[in-house]
Design an enzyme around this catalytic site. Structure first.
Site, PDB file in Angstrom:
ATOM      1  CB  CYS A 161      -0.959   0.004   1.181  1.00 52.86           C
ATOM      2  SG  CYS A 161      -0.164  -0.064   2.775  1.00 52.86           S
ATOM      3  CG  HIS A 177      -3.805   0.478   5.222  1.00 55.56           C
ATOM      4  ND1 HIS A 177      -3.225  -0.295   4.239  1.00 55.56           N
ATOM      5  CD2 HIS A 177      -5.007   0.868   4.737  1.00 55.56           C
ATOM      6  CE1 HIS A 177      -4.046  -0.370   3.210  1.00 55.56           C
ATOM      7  NE2 HIS A 177      -5.136   0.328   3.478  1.00 55.56           N
TER       8      HIS A 177
END
Ligand code: ZN
Ligand code: ZN
Ligand code: ZN
Ligand code: ZN
Ligand code: ZN
Ligand code: ZN
Lengths: 114, 736
Positions: free
Chosen positions: B354, B683
């Site tokens: 990510c 994240h």
């Protein structure tokens, strides 16, 4: 040809010569002390920083911009700007900044034993 | 019948260019002798005859003085033209004085109106004589001090009539002030004091601390300029100017060393005076040495970006044919239920990727980058970098740690970008797997290759670096990154930072310029404090904040970070710099500013703190407020210099971008990369703005979000694009 005053004249100004010597007020004494010790410059620097940090400077800037825009770029003088902005500027200095500066001046006065 | 000049008697009259130097009723010294005040001179004559003579097309010259009369008639005409549109006497006076200050062409120079009427000057002195005697009583300052309305392409404020008059009448204007300039301490502001310890006070009221104290530049009288609340009575400074016959209007602010006209009630600017102040502030005038200011080094290869008119493009016949035969129509019908704009497509997570997806989403929607690839400027089928086997010997050594035996030189990140752009904008909505790109990047940045979570910012830097290296390794000259003359990565993201390092002992300043592709900002003054890097690395910068005490207000803002980034910072005694003037290492003051803005500004917020001494890292989870629209002008070098040196004309700022050019310093937010969670198990998610709607790109999932969600997000990297571009580039997407 007109007579031109000398530029390097000694610093004694004319007007003061006619006024009788008077005792400087306490406020003036403090001011002179602040200048002589360089404390004033330090306080000014601190104040400048605080006013930037709290957004005061940006606020004044946009007020000035708005005024110049309204009046037109070429129709504004510095004096006019100061005249219009100063009251707003004085009113919007945060109390915390005033308090901090006052505290600093107090500390200075104590240390300078005035 | 035309009226001829009566000055036919030329006994004892000198000539220049066949033109008599007739006496003038002027108190200004020049080649022309002074005439009696009660006699008519050639200027009076020209004015008297003007209304009649101006109607004649032919003028037979009876005497040399007639030539002068013709010229003056022409000059009056020019002056009248200038008066058009002036509505008040003051405006008119100003306009005519300004005309007098302009450079007047003499015979032989281009722009001289009557070629052939006058013989050309035989020598320079004659040209000089001509120049200063020609028009009606205005003498021209010598070229060195000549004021012009346009120096280095910069429009200067016109001097007010009083300043113009003062400059004309004093032989060495402001010379006396130079000795009163005090800069204390080095790097501080300029002030005017006759002796260093003087405490100036108003001569009229004795006050020493009014907000504004001015010293008359003619007689040195100090007066306050406190304007009464009613605004009617004159301030002491204005009263001083009014009490003198003339020439006492110009004064200097004793605490700011800025010029002020007490009659116009406005700040005035004088190039020579301002230059003297700046020189005093930058060099060791306090040491009494001759002021030998070395002008700051100019960045190489810096071109002024010129604005060109926007021309809409439409294909001509040939291009239409080409388009028709070589392309297939995009199935533009947005039949998907979301009505997402084209190009909005999720990216599959390939195992802790990510960090890459978030940055790629931002780059895929960076307007200038998108336009570059979608207009086929780097075609993966024709790319030279990929196929060529030679010319990569230089890389081979550097990349010897490559992940596999693949021949170096075979990968081109730009080609992979090209492929990705094609896929993303193909109209296919299914999430895309940037596996090929990841693989190429691994080869490029072998040291970062692993399946672990990476830093999105490090990825950003390394992939731009990869595009630069592969595409431009031959063509690129060193140091051309910042000039916008390089690869697409640098053309879009590269700006130039200016760094001034000033010696605290003598005030000597050295200025360096460095290209940067993003700006790394400290979130807040950190507690550790002492591990500041001193110098900007080649393409990243470390924010050096000035102090730790200024955290008295609630939320941090991006503007606050930028303000600290450009604030003057006193470097500690452990980081002394070698001063070229003192010839020893001295304590220094350092200040950063932005010399040239990039098309796209990426701000990286230093949320991850790595302490090498304590062998630990931590993440700062504090919220940072960022605006959707950002004005970068306060952080430009020109603004920074202005706040350091005061409000004045700089001798060298012709090369500084003009801060008043507000259009190109206005930026618009289009992408935010956020990080949530812990340092190593977090994240990355990107918010994108397309067609004024915000979308959240969370790997494969793309959703529409409200802008308040974006505002509340914990920004890690913020991407801003210049508004001027944005308005053409992004409002209408490639579709339609
Ligand atoms: Zn006064
Ligand atoms: Zn005066
Ligand atoms: Zn004036
Ligand atoms: Zn390529
Ligand atoms: Zn490059
Ligand atoms: Zn030095």
């Amino acid at each position: 040809m007109k007579s031109k005053s000398s530029v390097n004249r000694p610093p004694t100004p004319d007007v003061l010569e006619d006024t009788p010597e008077r005792e400087p007020t306490l406020q003036e004494l403090i001011n002179i002390k602040l200048i002589e010790t360089g404390e004033k410059e330090r306080l000014m620097e601190l104040l400048r920083e605080r006013l930037v940090d709290c957004g005061w400077k940006d606020e004044m800037k946009s007020l000035c911009r708005a005024f110049v825009k309204k009046k037109g770029r070429n129709n504004v003088t510095v004096d006019e700007l100061i005249h219009v902005i100063t009251p707003k500027g004085r009113a919007s200095v945060p109390d915390s900044v005033k308090a901090e500066l006052l505290q600093k001046i107090r500390t200075f006065l104590v240390s300078a034993a005035l | 019948m035309v009226y001829h000049s009566s000055f036919v008697d030329e006994n004892g009259v000198n000539r220049a260019c066949g033109c008599p130097l007739l006496p003038l009723k002027s108190h200004i010294k020049g080649p022309a002798p002074v005439s009696d005040q009660d006699r008519t001179d050639i200027v009076d004559e020209a004015i008297t005859f003007f209304r009649a003579n101006v109607f004649f097309r032919n003028f037979d010259i009876k005497s040399p003085a007639d030539k002068l009369l013709i010229y003056l008639t022409f000059y009056i005409n020019v002056a009248l033209k200038r008066l058009e549109g002036c509505r008040t006497l003051a405006e008119g006076t100003k306009a005519v004085i300004n005309l007098g200050l302009e450079k007047v062409p003499v015979p032989g120079e281009s722009g001289f109106p009557f070629s052939g009427l006058f013989p050309l000057p035989q020598s320079h002195p004659e040209a000089g004589g001509q120049r200063s005697s020609v028009p009606n009583g205005f003498s021209f300052p010598p070229p060195s001090s000549a004021m012009s309305s346009n120096i280095n392409g910069q429009i200067l404020p016109y001097p007010c009539p009083h300043l113009a008059e003062f400059r004309r009448t004093s032989s060495k204007p402001f010379r006396a002030l130079h000795h009163c300039l005090r800069i204390k301490p080095p790097g501080g502001r300029a002030a005017i004091r006759r002796d260093p310890n003087e405490v100036p006070c108003c001569a009229a009221c004795g006050l020493s601390s009014p907000s504004r104290l001015y010293a008359c530049v003619t007689c040195a009288t100090v007066s306050c300029h406190t304007i009464a609340a009613d605004g009617d009575s004159l301030s002491h400074a204005a009263a001083h100017a009014a009490s003198m016959p003339h020439g006492h209007q110009i004064a200097v602010d004793v605490d700011r060393a800025e010029l002020f006209c007490c009659a116009c009630c406005d700040q005035v600017y004088d190039r020579d005076f301002d230059a003297a102040v700046v020189i005093a502030q930058t060099t060791a005038s306090t040491l009494g040495g001759g002021s030998t200011a070395t002008p700051p080094l100019q960045p190489e290869n810096l071109r002024k970006r010129r604005r060109v008119n926007y021309l809409p493009w439409a294909p001509d016949l040939r291009e239409q044919a080409l388009i028709g035969s070589c392309s297939s129509p995009i199935d533009g019908a947005t039949d998907d239920s979301y009505h997402f704009p084209r190009g909005l497509r999720g990216l599959n997570n390939l195992g802790n990727t990510c960090f890459m997806n978030s940055v790629l989403q931002a780059l895929l929607h960076t307007p200038p980058l998108r336009n570059y690839f979608l207009s086929d400027r780097h075609n993966r089928y024709f790319c030279q970098n990929k196929s060529s086997d030679e010319g990569d010997s230089g890389n081979a050594g550097k990349k010897s740690g490559g992940i596999n035996g693949n021949k170096s030189g075979r990968i081109c990140l730009a080609c992979d970008m090209d492929a990705m752009f094609s896929a993303i904008f193909s109209g296919d909505r299914a999430p895309y797997s940037p596996a090929k790109f990841l693989y190429s990047w691994w080869q490029h940045a072998a040291n970062l290759a692993s399946y672990e979570q990476q830093d999105a910012h490090e990825f950003f830097i390394s992939m731009l670096d990869g595009i630069h290296e592969k595409v431009e390794k031959d063509r690129c000259k060193p140091h051309s990154e910042g000039s916008g003359d390089c690869c697409i990565a640098h053309r879009v993201f590269s700006g130039i930072l200016r760094s001034d390092v000033m010696c605290m002992a003598c005030g000597f300043t050295s200025t360096t310029y460095d290209p940067c592709i993003d700006i790394s900002l400290d979130l807040e003054p950190n507690q550790g404090g002492s591990t500041k890097k001193a110098a900007a690395s080649s393409n990243r910068t470390c924010n050096g904040e000035a102090d730790c005490s200024s955290q008295n207000c609630g939320t941090s803002t991006l503007m606050g970070c930028l303000e600290r980034f450009t604030r003057a910072e006193r470097l500690g005694s452990d980081q002394k710099f070698f001063c070229q003037q003192c010839k020893v290492r001295q304590e220094t003051l350092k200040q950063m500013s932005i010399r040239k803005l990039p098309l796209v500004s990426c701000f990286h917020i230093k949320r991850f703190e790595h302490s090498s001494t304590r062998k630990m890292s931590r993440k700062l989870d504090r919220y940072l407020q960022f605006p959707f629209s950002l004005d970068m002008s306060p952080y430009l070098s020109s603004s920074i210099l202005r706040s350091r040196f005061g409000n004045r004309i700089f001798p060298f700022d012709g090369d500084e971008p003009d801060a008043t050019n507000e259009v190109s310093s206005e930026f618009e937010l289009f992408a935010v990369v956020t990080h949530s969670g812990k340092l190593d198990a977090g994240h990355y998610v990107t918010y994108l703005r397309l067609n004024n709607q915000w979308y959240k790109c969370d790997d494969a999932w793309v959703t529409r979000v409200d802008e308040n969600i974006v505002r509340a997000a914990q920004g890690y990297m913020m991407f801003y694009v210049q508004k001027m571009l944005y308005y053409k580039a992004s409002d209408k997407q490639v579709a339609s």
